[in-house]
Design a protein around this motif. Sequence first.
Motif, PDB file in Angstrom:
ATOM      1  N   LEU A 253       0.823  -1.206   0.000  1.00  0.00           N
ATOM      2  CA  LEU A 253       0.000   0.000   0.000  1.00  0.00           C
ATOM      3  C   LEU A 253       0.859   1.259   0.000  1.00  0.00           C
ATOM      4  O   LEU A 253       0.559   2.234  -0.693  1.00  0.00           O
ATOM      5  N   ALA A 256       2.206   1.669  -3.398  1.00  0.00           N
ATOM      6  CA  ALA A 256       1.156   2.116  -4.313  1.00  0.00           C
ATOM      7  C   ALA A 256       0.907   3.609  -4.175  1.00  0.00           C
ATOM      8  O   ALA A 256       0.665   4.307  -5.157  1.00  0.00           O
ATOM      9  N   ARG A 257       0.989   4.115  -2.966  1.00  0.00           N
ATOM     10  CA  ARG A 257       0.822   5.555  -2.751  1.00  0.00           C
ATOM     11  C   ARG A 257       1.959   6.349  -3.393  1.00  0.00           C
ATOM     12  O   ARG A 257       1.793   7.511  -3.769  1.00  0.00           O
ATOM     13  N   ASN A 260       3.934   3.076  -7.416  1.00  0.00           N
ATOM     14  CA  ASN A 260       4.188   1.726  -7.901  1.00  0.00           C
ATOM     15  C   ASN A 260       3.071   0.805  -7.416  1.00  0.00           C
ATOM     16  O   ASN A 260       3.107   0.301  -6.293  1.00  0.00           O
ATOM     17  N   THR A 261       2.058   0.580  -8.253  1.00  0.00           N
ATOM     18  CA  THR A 261       0.886  -0.206  -7.856  1.00  0.00           C
ATOM     19  C   THR A 261       1.029  -1.694  -8.163  1.00  0.00           C
ATOM     20  O   THR A 261       0.151  -2.479  -7.803  1.00  0.00           O
ATOM     21  N   PHE A 264       0.930  -4.182  -5.100  1.00  0.00           N
ATOM     22  CA  PHE A 264      -0.399  -4.225  -4.486  1.00  0.00           C
ATOM     23  C   PHE A 264      -1.380  -4.981  -5.374  1.00  0.00           C
ATOM     24  O   PHE A 264      -2.214  -5.744  -4.875  1.00  0.00           O
ATOM     25  N   SER A 265      -1.282  -4.789  -6.689  1.00  0.00           N
ATOM     26  CA  SER A 265      -2.179  -5.485  -7.617  1.00  0.00           C
ATOM     27  C   SER A 265      -1.988  -6.989  -7.543  1.00  0.00           C
ATOM     28  O   SER A 265      -2.946  -7.757  -7.672  1.00  0.00           O
ATOM     29  N   LEU A 274      -8.404  -2.136  -6.914  1.00  0.00           N
ATOM     30  CA  LEU A 274      -7.285  -1.263  -6.544  1.00  0.00           C
ATOM     31  C   LEU A 274      -7.686   0.189  -6.281  1.00  0.00           C
ATOM     32  O   LEU A 274      -7.340   0.739  -5.224  1.00  0.00           O
ATOM     33  N   LEU A 278      -7.242   2.039  -2.613  1.00  0.00           N
ATOM     34  CA  LEU A 278      -6.304   3.151  -2.480  1.00  0.00           C
ATOM     35  C   LEU A 278      -7.005   4.400  -1.961  1.00  0.00           C
ATOM     36  O   LEU A 278      -6.439   5.147  -1.160  1.00  0.00           O
TER      37      LEU A 278
END
Length: 314
Positions: A253, A256-257, A260-261, A264-265, A274, A278
């Motif tokens: 997480l 992802a913030r 770089n997602t 998390f995906s 997603l 988020l």
Amino acid sequence: EHRNLRRSKICFGAHKGWSMDLLDHPRLGAWLHLFLVDSLPVWIFWLSFLDVMTSLFVFLYMWETTKTDERPGELSYCALNEFWSAPFVPSAYNGECVHLKYNWPFVMNLGCGILCTAEIVFMCRATIGTGGADVCSGRFLASWIDAAHSQGNKIFASLLGLYVPLAVFILFWGAGLLDFSVKWHVTCMTSFLIYKSPTVVVATFSAASLRISTIPCFDYASETFAQARFRRTWKDLLFQPSSHFVTKLERALVMARMGNTAPFSKLLEDPDQLPALLDACLMYFKDIDERSDVSESESMFSDEESLDSRRSFP
């Protein structure tokens, strides 16, 4: 029904040759995961308790032995084997070199086993009772986090921590070693304090550490997180505690913030979840940032007031 079966296969990472029978009983899978994997620290404590108590029983046995024709090493080996057997015999124990009319090793092991089982069953019931039996759901993870922080879990951990020194005290009291008018009793207790007490302290803190749990830095209590479904393989189910998965999710997480997602995906059963997740986590972080901004502004305001008062002071 076909959709639910497909979800289960995605969730548990079905592979060729892997048995899928457990998927027909999700509650059994959740109980096994909680009872064996998430409860591993409790089982480790129980084994450390057995090791400490067996070592102490052999220690006292060797001190109380006055005359023997056997070599000290052979006698110690025999006593060690039999004191590892005695905790599992629910009656008077009569071995080759150890004879116990009252089988205290069994009583102490039984008491520790009851407390450990009660702690594990509490965590299982608290997690499944609120979060259900789907180990891939966010609701299950949120329920496990709440159970780990609950007062009941802390009480059981405290009881386990207190049980170790209490059992040691009963052991010495029952052997009559607290009568320090006898010279060898003093020597024996001194030897215990120097060489054996560290293991007792480690076992005690091992139990007390079960009270410690970290709160993840995302809003796990939100309905968005509860409805999320995560990809957890059979390897995760059998070898990865929920605490490790939550830490893995927390790191993903944060990444992802930062843009770089991909990590998390990979943890999500459906990548379409997603954006909603988020958004929920961003709201949580935003709330923290707002609180910190308010506290900083209040601190600056109080500093300015203090400076003004000093300037106006004659």
